[in-house]
Design a protein around this motif. Structure first.
Motif, mmCIF file in Angstrom:
data_model
loop_
_atom_site.group_PDB
_atom_site.id
_atom_site.type_symbol
_atom_site.label_atom_id
_atom_site.label_comp_id
_atom_site.label_asym_id
_atom_site.label_seq_id
_atom_site.Cartn_x
_atom_site.Cartn_y
_atom_site.Cartn_z
ATOM 1 N N LEU A 30 39.644 43.977 50.222
ATOM 2 C CA LEU A 30 39.681 44.283 48.795
ATOM 3 C C LEU A 30 38.573 43.497 48.119
ATOM 4 O O LEU A 30 38.425 42.297 48.345
ATOM 5 C CB LEU A 30 41.038 43.906 48.193
ATOM 6 C CG LEU A 30 41.187 44.137 46.685
ATOM 7 C CD1 LEU A 30 41.155 45.624 46.382
ATOM 8 C CD2 LEU A 30 42.470 43.511 46.161
ATOM 9 N N CYS A 49 47.627 42.064 43.326
ATOM 10 C CA CYS A 49 47.324 43.194 44.214
ATOM 11 C C CYS A 49 48.587 43.632 44.914
ATOM 12 O O CYS A 49 49.549 42.865 45.093
ATOM 13 C CB CYS A 49 46.257 42.808 45.225
ATOM 14 S SG CYS A 49 46.689 41.422 46.272
ATOM 15 N N THR A 108 42.903 46.151 40.926
ATOM 16 C CA THR A 108 43.432 44.789 40.804
ATOM 17 C C THR A 108 43.684 44.505 39.340
ATOM 18 O O THR A 108 43.267 45.247 38.437
ATOM 19 C CB THR A 108 42.449 43.745 41.353
ATOM 20 O OG1 THR A 108 41.307 43.727 40.506
ATOM 21 C CG2 THR A 108 42.028 44.073 42.767
#
Length: 277
Positions: free
Chosen positions: A241, A272, A259
């Protein structure tokens, strides 16, 4: 031996000037000086006479030991393989790429090969141009050459390729040293229901620094440029990520797709969903 040197005109000319061509030319020139029979570049051939006594080399009148036959007796040279030499370590400059070209020497046109190979064998023991290899070709190699297995010589010739190193451009302007302020990047990674995520690998892509979140999900990365945004890569369970943390301002950092990253004082909180990682 002048006859051998003249016969080299039948070999392909050395026009490329490359390392392989140079090694072949070196070997052919050396053989022309040490051999008493013509030397040609070509694979082994099966052209022996039916009667061994009919084509046995005999000494020439007035030239003891030099074979003289009515059939064309030749020494044939053929490359077998390239072998890499170990590199020499030089801290100042990179050494050339060194290798060896291995050649097979066979006799054609006669059953009596000893008078043809002996002068080459003796000269190769002390020669600087070639290295005698006492490692005969394997049966599979003879089969690949479509020739019968026979007594032959194997010689190595050293070759090399120069490695060109590009020159660094000359600095024509005055060097300037600019101080870059650094900051400490602190953050916390939270999962569903705001539960801390420990063991998440956090990498700051600008500096390449890495760390892992603690049991409470927090992490710290030091010496990060303060004037630029920091791109973070979170890795957990083999998934990644990307998060962008903007430089410190008086207000919170903007939202990042996927996010919920916001600046809480000096703490960057990253929300997250673990299932999305």
């Amino acid at each position: 031996m002048s006859d051998s040197r003249a016969d080299l005109a039948a070999a392909p000319p050395d026009s490329s000037g490359g390392p392989f061509a140079d090694a072949t030319a070196t070997l052919l020139d050396w053989l022309a000086r040490v051999s008493d029979v013509p030397v040609v570049l070509g694979p082994p051939v099966d052209d022996l006479p039916d009667d061994p006594e009919q084509d046995a080399p005999k000494p020439s009148p007035g030239k003891p030991g030099k074979p003289s036959t009515s059939t064309p007796v030749r020494l044939r040279v053929w490359p077998l393989e390239f072998l890499r030499e170990p590199e020499l370590r030089n801290v100042r400059q990179r050494e050339p790429f060194r290798f060896r070209v291995r050649y097979l020497l066979t006799v054609a046109g006669t059953h009596d090969i000893a008078p043809v190979l002996d002068p080459v064998l003796v000269a190769a023991v002390t020669a600087r141009e070639v290295t005698l290899v006492l490692n005969p070709p394997q049966p599979a190699q003879w089969q690949a050459l479509r020739a019968r297995q026979r007594a032959a010589l194997v010689l190595d010739v050293a070759a090399q390729v120069a490695r060109t190193v590009p020159e660094a451009p000359m600095v024509r302007s005055q060097l300037r040293i600019r101080d870059v302020p650094l900051r400490q990047l602190r953050g916390q990674v939270l999962g569903p229901d705001d539960l801390p995520l420990p063991g998440v690998e956090v990498e700051e892509l600008t500096t390449g620094k890495r760390t892992r979140t603690r049991t409470d999900g927090t992490f710290t990365i030091t010496a990060v440029p303060a004037a630029t945004s920091s791109k973070l890569r979170l890795t957990v369970k083999g998934r990644h990520l990307l998060v962008e943390a903007t430089a410190p301002t008086d207000h919170d950092a903007g939202q990042v797709p996927g996010t919920d990253a916001a600046a809480d004082s000096d703490l960057l909180v990253i929300h997250c969903d673990l299932e999305e990682l």
